[in-house]
Design an enzyme around this catalytic site. Structure first.
Site, short mmCIF file in Angstrom:
data_model
loop_
_atom_site.label_atom_id
_atom_site.label_comp_id
_atom_site.label_asym_id
_atom_site.label_seq_id
_atom_site.Cartn_x
_atom_site.Cartn_y
_atom_site.Cartn_z
CE LYS A 1 -4.29 -1.92 1.77
NZ LYS A 1 -3.97 -3.35 2.00
C1 LIG Z 1 -4.54 -4.43 1.36
C2 LIG Z 1 -3.81 -5.71 1.34
C3 LIG Z 1 -4.17 -6.77 0.49
C4 LIG Z 1 -5.37 -6.70 -0.43
O1 LIG Z 1 -5.18 -5.84 -1.52
P1 LIG Z 1 -6.45 -5.37 -2.36
O2 LIG Z 1 -5.94 -4.35 -3.29
O3 LIG Z 1 -7.41 -4.81 -1.36
O4 LIG Z 1 -7.01 -6.56 -3.05
C5 LIG Z 1 -3.41 -7.92 0.50
N1 LIG Z 1 -2.36 -8.04 1.33
C6 LIG Z 1 -1.99 -7.07 2.17
C7 LIG Z 1 -0.84 -7.29 3.06
C8 LIG Z 1 -2.69 -5.86 2.20
O5 LIG Z 1 -2.31 -4.90 3.06
#
Ligand SMILES: *Cc1c(COP(=O)(O)O)cnc(C)c1O
Length: 435
Positions: free
Chosen positions: A107
């Site tokens: 993220k």
């Molecule tokens: C947010 C997140 C996901 C999921 O990603 P999306 O874009 O919501 O599908 C998977 N793994 C981790 C560690 C995350 O923080």
């Protein structure tokens, strides 16, 4: 480039408006009015470019005149200042590690790019931009560290007390400066409801310039396309051309960005979504019926999403052509027990310690190869460093985790968080009192 709402393609706004609105009034999602096609010559020679150069080409194609080239380059060089290396487990399987940013989760790509874009569009003398964000753990850390020190912005993070890991809490609460943390005596859903109510409060919106850092923001989607191209460049430099990407999915923003990259001309053979028991999309791909349900808590808690908010974007990319979508995307679902087996297997076979989300991607990637053997590279995405999920990992395996540089430093810092009851009046009062 203009951006339309998936609910009304006649509604067009500039990139700047799409970023600050986050969500169109009609509750659709913003999408570029046309999918830019990359020069095949660029794709053919992509291994000659650096990660940042590739990122610039992609962003420039999507944003167009929305940000002049030189400014965009600067934003990218600041935001994408860490690598996304491809780590081979064997000759046909590789992990794309997306956790080398400041919050140790993928993220960071979205949050760092979005924060700098918002800072760029904020002029001196503008009212301070108040970013409100509810987090179950990972989003808050990425947003906090992404916006830390970005002029003209202030971030307020709401997180559920006792429901985030130690590293996550440290990342949320030790920043100071323009970052504030509220420890809510409730659940993630309570946090989200408080933030939603604030956005819908006319009085508050008159006093404060509120914006959201939600994962549906177009400025979070765009930078997530970058690393699919970068992974392909790394494969090409190894002489590999065929790739199947497997993405651990919750809100389907990450895989949505991959599919956007594919639609822009990235040669990908197939995408696989790995999910935990929150299986709304796998059920849809089986039955053609989209039936969201309440989310269920799992070990891979950043993927506990019952109604993935980015799914409409994927439908839009495929112009609601179910057969085409099914031809390009497969999915597999795993229970917590299976996820643990996946983590064990990664460690026993490859000495690779993975977080539960990454283990789900690994399992799905292996399942796809078993069902469709062939000469292609299986690349699965690692979305977080295992140190963020100590409770979810077997303690003997966890002992092997090497903390990233900087993680130890977090521990000594004082916690700067205020307590908050699940009470909208108290939240509003906090925001006004501390303005
Ligand atoms: C947010 C997140 C996901 C999921 O990603 P999306 O874009 O919501 O599908 C998977 N793994 C981790 C560690 C995350 O923080």
């Amino acid at each position: 480039m203009q951006f339309y709402s998936t609910n009304n393609k006649d509604l067009r706004v500039s990139f700047q408006e799409a970023v600050f609105n986050s969500l169109p009034q009609d509750k659709g999602l913003y999408m570029p009015e046309s999918i830019p096609q990359l020069d095949p010559y660029f794709i053919k020679n992509i291994q000659q470019y650096s990660f940042q150069e590739i990122a610039f080409q992609i962003a420039n194609a999507i944003i167009g005149k929305g940000i002049p080239a030189d400014d965009l380059k600067k934003i990218i060089n600041e935001a994408i200042n860490f690598d996304a290396p491809l780590v081979f487990l064997n000759s046909e399987t590789a992990v794309l590690e997306l956790f080398h940013g400041p919050s140790y989760a993928f993220k960071d790509f979205g949050a760092r790019f979005m924060s700098r874009v918002m800072g760029y569009f904020s002029n001196k003398g503008d009212q301070l931009l108040d970013v409100l964000v509810a987090t179950s753990g990972d989003t808050g850390g990425a947003v906090a560290l992404g916006f830390l020190g970005v002029e003209g912005t202030r971030v307020t993070i709401l997180y559920p007390k006792g429901k985030v890991s130690k590293v996550q809490e440290d990342q949320l609460t030790t920043n100071g400066q323009n970052i504030r943390a509220l420890e809510v005596d409730g659940t993630f859903d309570d946090c989200q409801a408080l933030v939603k109510q604030a956005f819908n409060d006319p009085e508050l919106n008159q006093k404060l310039r509120l914006t959201s850092a939600n994962s549906i923001n177009i400025a979070r989607l765009i930078p997530q396309t970058f690393y699919y191209f970068w992974a392909y460049a790394q494969l090409k430099s190894q002489g590999l051309n065929e790739v199947v990407f497997t993405v651990p999915s919750g809100n389907f923003g990450n895989i949505g960005a991959g599919l956007l990259a594919y639609k822009m001309g990235l040669p990908v053979s197939h995408f696989v979504a790995g999910t935990n028991v929150n299986d709304t999309v796998p059920r849809f791909l089986n039955s053609g019926a989209y039936e969201p349900k309440a989310s269920i808590q799992t070990l891979a808690n950043a993927m506990d999403v019952g109604n993935p908010s980015n799914w409409v974007r994927i439908q839009d990319l495929f112009e609601n052509n179910f057969e085409e979508l099914k031809g390009m995307v497969s999915s597999y679902t795993y229970t917590d027990e299976e996820t643990k087996v996946g983590m064990d297997e990664l460690f026993n076979k490859y000495k690779y310690v993975a977080c539960p989300h990454t283990a789900i991607a690994y399992l799905a990637s292996e399942a796809y190869r078993k069902e469709y053997p062939g000469e292609y590279a299986s690349v699965f995405l690692s979305t977080a460093h295992p140190c963020k999920f100590p409770e979810a990992i077997d303690s003997d395996v966890y002992k092997q985790v090497k903390l990233p540089v900087g993680a130890e430093n977090l521990h000594g810092k004082p916690k700067l968080a205020e307590d908050l009851e699940v009470d909208y009046a108290a939240f509003k009062d906090y925001l006004i009192r501390n303005n």
